[in-house]
Design an enzyme around this catalytic site. Sequence first.
Site, mmCIF file in Angstrom:
data_model
loop_
_atom_site.group_PDB
_atom_site.id
_atom_site.type_symbol
_atom_site.label_atom_id
_atom_site.label_comp_id
_atom_site.label_asym_id
_atom_site.label_seq_id
_atom_site.Cartn_x
_atom_site.Cartn_y
_atom_site.Cartn_z
ATOM 1 N N ALA A 36 0.819 -1.220 0.000
ATOM 2 C CA ALA A 36 0.000 0.000 0.000
ATOM 3 C C ALA A 36 0.847 1.261 0.000
ATOM 4 C CB ALA A 36 -0.943 0.001 1.204
ATOM 5 N N MET A 56 5.462 3.172 -3.554
ATOM 6 C CA MET A 56 6.039 2.293 -4.569
ATOM 7 C C MET A 56 5.234 0.999 -4.714
ATOM 8 S SD MET A 56 8.507 3.486 -6.217
ATOM 9 C CE MET A 56 8.917 1.912 -6.928
ATOM 10 N N GLU A 89 0.915 -6.122 3.736
ATOM 11 C CA GLU A 89 1.146 -4.885 4.497
ATOM 12 C C GLU A 89 1.400 -5.216 5.961
ATOM 13 O OE1 GLU A 89 1.519 -1.666 4.851
ATOM 14 O OE2 GLU A 89 1.818 -1.326 2.738
ATOM 15 N N ARG A 90 1.947 -4.231 6.672
ATOM 16 C CA ARG A 90 2.215 -4.393 8.103
ATOM 17 C C ARG A 90 0.897 -4.445 8.876
ATOM 18 N NH1 ARG A 90 0.706 0.363 10.090
ATOM 19 N NH2 ARG A 90 0.686 1.977 8.491
ATOM 20 N N HIS A 135 14.870 14.926 -2.642
ATOM 21 C CA HIS A 135 13.697 14.039 -2.598
ATOM 22 C C HIS A 135 12.545 14.732 -1.869
ATOM 23 C CE1 HIS A 135 16.461 10.711 -3.636
ATOM 24 N NE2 HIS A 135 15.361 10.103 -4.069
ATOM 25 N N LYS A 144 10.550 11.229 2.625
ATOM 26 C CA LYS A 144 11.609 10.217 2.523
ATOM 27 C C LYS A 144 12.320 10.056 3.867
ATOM 28 C CE LYS A 144 15.499 8.627 -0.241
ATOM 29 N NZ LYS A 144 15.030 7.243 -0.301
HETATM 30 P P1 NAD Z 1 6.026 4.305 1.799
HETATM 31 O O1 NAD Z 1 6.234 4.710 3.219
HETATM 32 O O2 NAD Z 1 5.014 5.020 0.975
HETATM 33 O O3 NAD Z 1 5.662 2.736 1.726
HETATM 34 C C1 NAD Z 1 6.183 1.750 2.557
HETATM 35 C C2 NAD Z 1 5.052 0.756 2.823
HETATM 36 O O4 NAD Z 1 5.609 -0.367 3.501
HETATM 37 C C3 NAD Z 1 3.948 1.341 3.727
HETATM 38 O O5 NAD Z 1 2.672 1.107 3.149
HETATM 39 C C4 NAD Z 1 4.113 0.566 5.041
HETATM 40 O O6 NAD Z 1 2.888 0.360 5.716
HETATM 41 C C5 NAD Z 1 4.693 -0.761 4.509
HETATM 42 N N1 NAD Z 1 5.409 -1.487 5.568
HETATM 43 C C6 NAD Z 1 6.237 -0.988 6.528
HETATM 44 N N2 NAD Z 1 6.640 -1.989 7.324
HETATM 45 C C7 NAD Z 1 6.077 -3.134 6.872
HETATM 46 C C8 NAD Z 1 6.114 -4.502 7.296
HETATM 47 N N3 NAD Z 1 6.786 -4.876 8.390
HETATM 48 N N4 NAD Z 1 5.408 -5.427 6.551
HETATM 49 C C9 NAD Z 1 4.693 -5.054 5.472
HETATM 50 N N5 NAD Z 1 4.591 -3.764 5.047
HETATM 51 C C10 NAD Z 1 5.284 -2.825 5.723
HETATM 52 O O7 NAD Z 1 7.464 4.386 1.123
HETATM 53 P P2 NAD Z 1 7.832 4.351 -0.438
HETATM 54 O O8 NAD Z 1 8.024 5.738 -0.946
HETATM 55 O O9 NAD Z 1 6.928 3.407 -1.153
HETATM 56 O O10 NAD Z 1 9.303 3.737 -0.344
HETATM 57 C C11 NAD Z 1 9.514 2.469 0.233
HETATM 58 C C12 NAD Z 1 11.015 2.186 0.235
HETATM 59 O O11 NAD Z 1 11.479 2.091 -1.127
HETATM 60 C C13 NAD Z 1 11.842 3.306 0.883
HETATM 61 O O12 NAD Z 1 12.924 2.712 1.562
HETATM 62 C C14 NAD Z 1 12.328 4.129 -0.306
HETATM 63 O O13 NAD Z 1 13.516 4.823 -0.060
HETATM 64 C C15 NAD Z 1 12.537 3.027 -1.332
HETATM 65 N N6 NAD Z 1 12.491 3.436 -2.746
HETATM 66 C C16 NAD Z 1 13.263 2.733 -3.592
HETATM 67 C C17 NAD Z 1 13.218 3.005 -4.936
HETATM 68 C C18 NAD Z 1 14.043 2.155 -5.876
HETATM 69 O O14 NAD Z 1 14.116 2.428 -7.085
HETATM 70 N N7 NAD Z 1 14.658 1.099 -5.365
HETATM 71 C C19 NAD Z 1 12.394 4.016 -5.438
HETATM 72 C C20 NAD Z 1 11.607 4.729 -4.537
HETATM 73 C C21 NAD Z 1 11.647 4.410 -3.190
#
Ligand code: NAD
Length: 267
Positions: A26, A29, A50-51, A171, A175
């Site tokens: 959710a 990304m 999801e968590r 960013h 972030k």
């Molecule tokens: P976000 O906070 O919008 O999403 C993270 C999601 O993970 C949330 O919905 C949260 O509830 C869920 N989550 C947290 N702990 C959890 C668990 N224990 N079990 C299941 N779900 C859990 O963040 P985002 O912008 O989507 O970014 C997520 C990560 O990806 C960050 O570390 C970000 O830096 C990274 N990122 C990487 C890239 C890439 O190209 N590799 C690109 C953008 C973001």
Amino acid sequence: MSTRESAESSSAGAHGRVRIVVVGAAGRMGARICALANDDDRFEIGAALEREGSPAIGRTITPHAGGRPGPVVQKTPENPAFSGVHAVIDFSSAAGLHSSIAIARASRSALLVGTTGLPDDARAALKSASRDLAVLLAANTSLGVAALGRLVRDAAAMLGPGYECSIVEAHHNQKKDAPSGTALRLAERAIEGGSPLRPDQVVSVRGGDVIGEHTVRFAGAGEYIELTHRATSRDLFARGALVAAAWLKGRPAGWYTVEDVLGLGSR
Ligand code: NAD
């Protein structure tokens, strides 16, 4: 055919759909990865996780008009085994990553990690998992950033230590980690090329809804060169993650990078 297209078709097209489990489904990304996978016949979502306590649990990921029905977001299960899964895709948190490793081990699938800012113990757990699983850690899943890494390394090698290297990344204000995983990877590439890059020359700026901007500068006497990458859509990373997941399908255990997916090699 581009390296990206050939990576996609060789792994996904010939042997049926790529079945994925998305952890952090959710999030900004995760939601885009689920939406794009759901609209693409080459992929099948085995589970969207999801968590505990996430308001998304029990909600359906909305398909596009006429698309396949979207999966219902579930809480990460106690029993982490899923059948027929080719790749677990993690864009969550360090805690989420531990669940993702358990799911990939129990399901005997590959693991693609896009989560950044991981503490040392999470990275060590991933390294150890790569002895049994195909693991790909990608701070940035865009082709352009992989190419930028190569350019940075080559520029550092060409210019030599007389040019001072600095990296500025920007960013959005949600972030969590700074510097970004991408900036750290670019710093590694500059150092590989022979640049004496100091940690205080890697600078982070946070604000607004900037998806991601990275500028690497080499400053010499009377001139400087700047190499910049700007992401204009989050789908760039989501598509890259799906390409990498398809490439991972059926790969032997080991440690992989996005450069391997794109045929650029890490060296
Ligand atoms: P976000 O906070 O919008 O999403 C993270 C999601 O993970 C949330 O919905 C949260 O509830 C869920 N989550 C947290 N702990 C959890 C668990 N224990 N079990 C299941 N779900 C859990 O963040 P985002 O912008 O989507 O970014 C997520 C990560 O990806 C960050 O570390 C970000 O830096 C990274 N990122 C990487 C890239 C890439 O190209 N590799 C690109 C953008 C973001």
